[in-house]
Design an enzyme around this catalytic site. Structure first.
Site, PDB file in Angstrom:
ATOM      1  N   GLY A   1       0.824  -1.194   0.000  1.00  0.00           N
ATOM      2  CA  GLY A   1       0.000   0.000   0.000  1.00  0.00           C
ATOM      3  C   GLY A   1       0.863   1.251   0.000  1.00  0.00           C
ATOM      4  O   GLY A   1       2.061   1.211   0.326  1.00  0.00           O
ATOM      5  N   CYS A   2       0.259   2.368  -0.370  1.00  0.00           N
ATOM      6  CA  CYS A   2       1.012   3.611  -0.492  1.00  0.00           C
ATOM      7  C   CYS A   2       1.514   4.096   0.876  1.00  0.00           C
ATOM      8  O   CYS A   2       2.689   4.434   1.033  1.00  0.00           O
ATOM      9  CB  CYS A   2       0.149   4.684  -1.159  1.00  0.00           C
ATOM     10  SG  CYS A   2      -1.499   4.883  -0.438  1.00  0.00           S
ATOM     11  N   TYR A   3       0.620   4.124   1.866  1.00  0.00           N
ATOM     12  CA  TYR A   3       1.046   4.569   3.199  1.00  0.00           C
ATOM     13  C   TYR A   3       2.071   3.617   3.801  1.00  0.00           C
ATOM     14  O   TYR A   3       3.078   4.075   4.363  1.00  0.00           O
ATOM     15  CB  TYR A   3      -0.156   4.687   4.135  1.00  0.00           C
ATOM     16  CG  TYR A   3      -1.097   5.838   3.849  1.00  0.00           C
ATOM     17  CD1 TYR A   3      -0.658   7.159   3.911  1.00  0.00           C
ATOM     18  CD2 TYR A   3      -2.436   5.613   3.560  1.00  0.00           C
ATOM     19  CE1 TYR A   3      -1.534   8.220   3.683  1.00  0.00           C
ATOM     20  CE2 TYR A   3      -3.318   6.661   3.323  1.00  0.00           C
ATOM     21  CZ  TYR A   3      -2.865   7.963   3.396  1.00  0.00           C
ATOM     22  OH  TYR A   3      -3.728   9.001   3.174  1.00  0.00           O
TER      23      TYR A   3
ATOM     24  N   GLU B   1       6.973  10.297  -0.884  1.00  0.00           N
ATOM     25  CA  GLU B   1       6.988   9.514  -2.117  1.00  0.00           C
ATOM     26  C   GLU B   1       5.832   9.991  -2.982  1.00  0.00           C
ATOM     27  O   GLU B   1       4.960  10.720  -2.526  1.00  0.00           O
ATOM     28  CB  GLU B   1       6.777   8.024  -1.787  1.00  0.00           C
ATOM     29  CG  GLU B   1       5.380   7.790  -1.193  1.00  0.00           C
ATOM     30  CD  GLU B   1       5.011   6.340  -0.931  1.00  0.00           C
ATOM     31  OE1 GLU B   1       5.904   5.503  -0.796  1.00  0.00           O
ATOM     32  OE2 GLU B   1       3.786   6.067  -0.852  1.00  0.00           O
TER      33      GLU B   1
END
Lengths: 335, 335, 335, 335
Positions: free
Chosen positions: B149-151, B308
């Site tokens: 996942g992004c987080y 990011e």
């Protein structure tokens, strides 16, 4: 103190009306309507109103609204309002309609652009177009005001006085407008989904935008001649504001000073229009009922630049300005 | 040259995959799927792809996809992917899943946070978590990669090495993250309607965000101990980018230099993580597969700051990095 | 009707003051100062004021200001105000200072954080910290009010009542704040150049922001104990608004309901603080003097979330609220 | 592999060049210049380049640059470049100038619009205008390329083919352009200070923008006739992108299909121009070297709409496209 109702309370123009009217010393909001289930408190719909107004959105009949209000603002979609206006007028309530239903004088033009048969041709002739800078005295007497569209207000205030003074040709006027996203309303659409329209600018409804005949009708009313425009709206990644850059052809020999002086003179006593020398930006008018206008003469073309907050002078602020006129309050009250 | 398919081609991570893969010298996109009617050309769905790729979105069966692809990227919602993976793996296709379905090792944790029974517990143990900085060698051998996942990517890259080095306590870590709106996907919601989220910042899913157990699992894998976090995501009015500010307690006496050196050492040979001295902003990594990290010691607390591009290192870029590892291409190819 | 002067009229807090005061029924702006050459008309400096106020920015001496005003708002940088306050107070003018010069009670703390010797230790003890929710009665009597910083207002309103009620520990409080760019002022800097900060989020002044001791002093005043915080401000790509997410440790066993009820009770009669159940966004308070607050209990940590408009409740709106108190007007007048 | 230098490395077009060239398989950046003191590492100037390129900004003489490079990109302000070009050309280095210095063929026109005497009229005739869609074969042979301005590229690509085909009148063309803020450069100005230009749109340099003669010269080159335009640029609150809406008069009877087909045919083999049916938005071309174009016929006027990324096709991407042509690389390499 008058009692005010707002029909269609869930959208942005209704929210802006509430914000303005909460500070208006002579108006009290007494009813809010919507068809949402469960009669949600207005602060559930618009969290910025928490603790500022204690009303629910109710699914009311016209008679119930009429019993509670002296003045009704219609923030409903076009096509719906015509079933509300007859009973409200019959009940002696004054109506300010923010939809397009009563703006176009000719029901056939309405049908052509909105693809709908007009639902209330009886009251249509009674409606006054709510641009105070042009129709102030009629608005004072009106029972039904058709509140102008956001683009027509911005375009007409810049071009109207120049047309009236015969300084520009009434045909072939190019109107290139740039609007913030709130103008597209609160309904979910891919085009107004944040990652689609943020960091992007695009034109939309080129040649087909419904404000075209409204702008033409309003400009024609200024100058008493038929007017023909090319109108191109653009979506800009910001919440609020319209900037309109219009290109027209001078009639005979005209100087830039003459253009500005004509505007200056026309608006000398107007409370909400400012003629400026610099090039205005929409932020200059953000959150206010002002419209800023300037003009340039470039290579034999007249360029007018005007801006406003589409939700205030372009919608709810102008609606309150109209209410003030209709009820004999100072025109700037609460604005 | 490998053949690549993308399932669920209408969303933002799929668009980002197409953008990256179009410039990848060893991959060719051969199939795009969606359930949209009429098999629309991908350029109708994503107008930025006009004239760059000539494929339609097809409603394909797994077998049809397997016949056309060596590698499949799943950009489908969680809960759907588990019906695709078994037939794809059976057909000897390698799968990189961008959903959450194969990230959590424990199906009961999955059920608790996603309110779903896991649909493919058979293949779940085979899935490798696709964070190359932690699992590079396993990814090289994997047939099924659960793309992070992004987080979790942003948080784990900042905190992981400090936990591994025993410099911070594994409990009570506060992770305050700020994400651009593309992270919420392309589905229309009021919260991501432009005039609602523009010019506003808010927290969401406080205490309940599904990336919580994923972050904990990943950090635990770094340090070999149980980890407990408080995770608060925020929605920021921008398209892309995640900034994560994390607060942890040092274990014993630690200096700021020690924190930075530990990070520097850990990432010395990493192609996509940069340890910086200044305070990084998300724009520094926008459009790239990089993650920038720094650390501070403030009043006895360790603060790490990492950023990011949520669609690149936080999704599609990392997916291509994983593809490169799985197929023996240089890890940075096309990135 | 009182006469009001604004020192340092070219910045954003001054502009916001003008906007508010133009609609205030009991205040008239009589002087605006700046050191800009040529005494520019205020509408040249702030084009949104065209035709709304007819004053120039003058380079006035304190005596000239005192002759024209009953109340002076100082929008000058810190370090400059201390030369204005003594002559103004001596001339019996009431002063509301929006800089940091009179906020910190201890001149040594001021020196430590602002790297300046305090220039007016004589009047410093007379200054009342202008947070009406905490010091309302003293503000009513004050001749000199130190208007709170934007971050301290937002943090203190969320945490103060919980500290006062003994529900959270006064040490180790983590305050993670997110602010719009107007908070950085109108001075040109690379960090606030549009293409640098747009579409980006970053932390700044980590561990060194000057609002740190101010927040601690204010929270200590609430609870009568020393307070220690970790404060991390972030720059968010939007004009206005602060959202503060604060993490603290409960004292003993506390429930989420208890947290909310404590806040609710504390603010029951406050005109400008609203305790909400949902997670508020900065847009909910944009353009208003309101602060919205909520609390959550997550995995044994107390999370408070509060938001405000940094230029209104965080600066000029609160300054007018203080003026109203000092001059005996209704506290909400003009707000 | 060629060696490349970039003069004036601190601005946005230089940063974009670096980003593109870092992925270019046949070019290696060997020198970066600026007059900043202390020869800062380029990653100190542009933090997004951390760990991606290891060069300092040096204050180099032309001879030193010539010794290190086969190709030099000039990202210097106009008026400065003319002292660099003669020594670079003499040293047999090929030059791509992103300033305006070599764009206008007539030095008197240059003097009129830039208020400067041209500093290198000797080499001016050798310069080829770097619009590959118009001058591809000359660019291949050029030693000195004048890289087009952002607005001229976007306007010329839409209008050029229609003028060339004789479908529109070459006089009275109205060009209304909307640009993101990066087009204004990295120099600090109040107009590009975030809180000034965010959430606002405004016109600037009306009738006086220096791209006016460049657009006219380029369009005249397309059609072999004198062209006269009215050009109005607008500043849009976004980082990147230009949308140009141009209004012209058809010559005789022209259909909308004819307009689109003429564009389609002209660009059939072009790698970077796409003729679309829908109304394009700048986001469709963001981060790419593409230009999207469409046309409409509205009430007897031709409306063309075109968009591009001002930093890519409008500057650095086109510069690399020119480099590819000059050095015999595939035209799309690295783009």
């Amino acid at each position: 103190m008058i009692r005010v109702a707002i029909l269609g309370a869930t959208g942005y123009s209704a929210l802006e009306l509430v914000r303005i009217l909460l500070k208006h010393p002579e108006a009290q909001i007494t009813a809010l309507t919507s068809r949402q289930e469960g009669n949600p408190h207005i602060a559930m719909v618009h969290p910025s109103l928490v603790g500022r107004i204690d009303l629910r959105c109710e699914n009311l009949e016209p008679s119930a609204v009429a019993a509670r209000a002296d003045c009704v603002f219609c923030c409903l979609p076009h096509g719906v309002v015509t079933s509300w206006v007859p009973p409200l007028l019959a009940a002696d309530v004054r109506v300010i309609d923010l939809s397009a239903d009563y703006r176009l004088k000719d029901p056939e033009v309405y049908t052509k652009w909105y693809a709908l048969k007009h639902g209330d041709t009886k009251n249509l002739p009674r409606a006054v177009y709510g641009l105070p800078e042009l129709y102030r005295s009629q608005i004072r007497e009106a029972r039904l005001v058709a509140n102008p569209g956001c683009y027509p207000t911005c375009a007409a205030l810049a071009l109207g006085p120049l047309l009236k003074a015969g300084l520009i040709e009434p045909r072939g006027i190019i109107i290139d407008s740039k609007s913030g996203v709130s103008g597209a309303g609160r309904e979910l659409k891919l085009t107004t989904h944040y990652p689609e329209c943020n960091e992007s600018v695009s034109a939309y409804n080129v040649g087909t935008h419904r404000h075209t005949p409204e702008i033409e009708q309003t400009l024609a009313a200024f100058c008493g001649q038929e007017v023909e425009i090319i109108f191109t709206p653009h979506l800009i990644p910001m919440d609020r504001g319209i900037l309109t850059t219009a290109y027209s052809t001078p009639r005979g020999s005209v100087s830039e000073d003459q253009l500005k002086e004509t505007l200056q003179k026309f608006y000398a006593d107007e409370p909400f229009v400012r003629v400026v020398d610099h090039l205005p930006g929409t932020k200059d008018t953000c959150g206010t009922n002002f419209c800023h206008v300037t003009a340039r003469l470039v290579r034999g073309k007249v360029i007018t630049i005007s801006c406003e907050d589409n939700l205030v002078k372009g919608a709810s602020g102008q609606a309150v300005q109209n209410m003030n006129l209709m009820f004999g309050f100072p025109e700037t009250m609460g604005l």
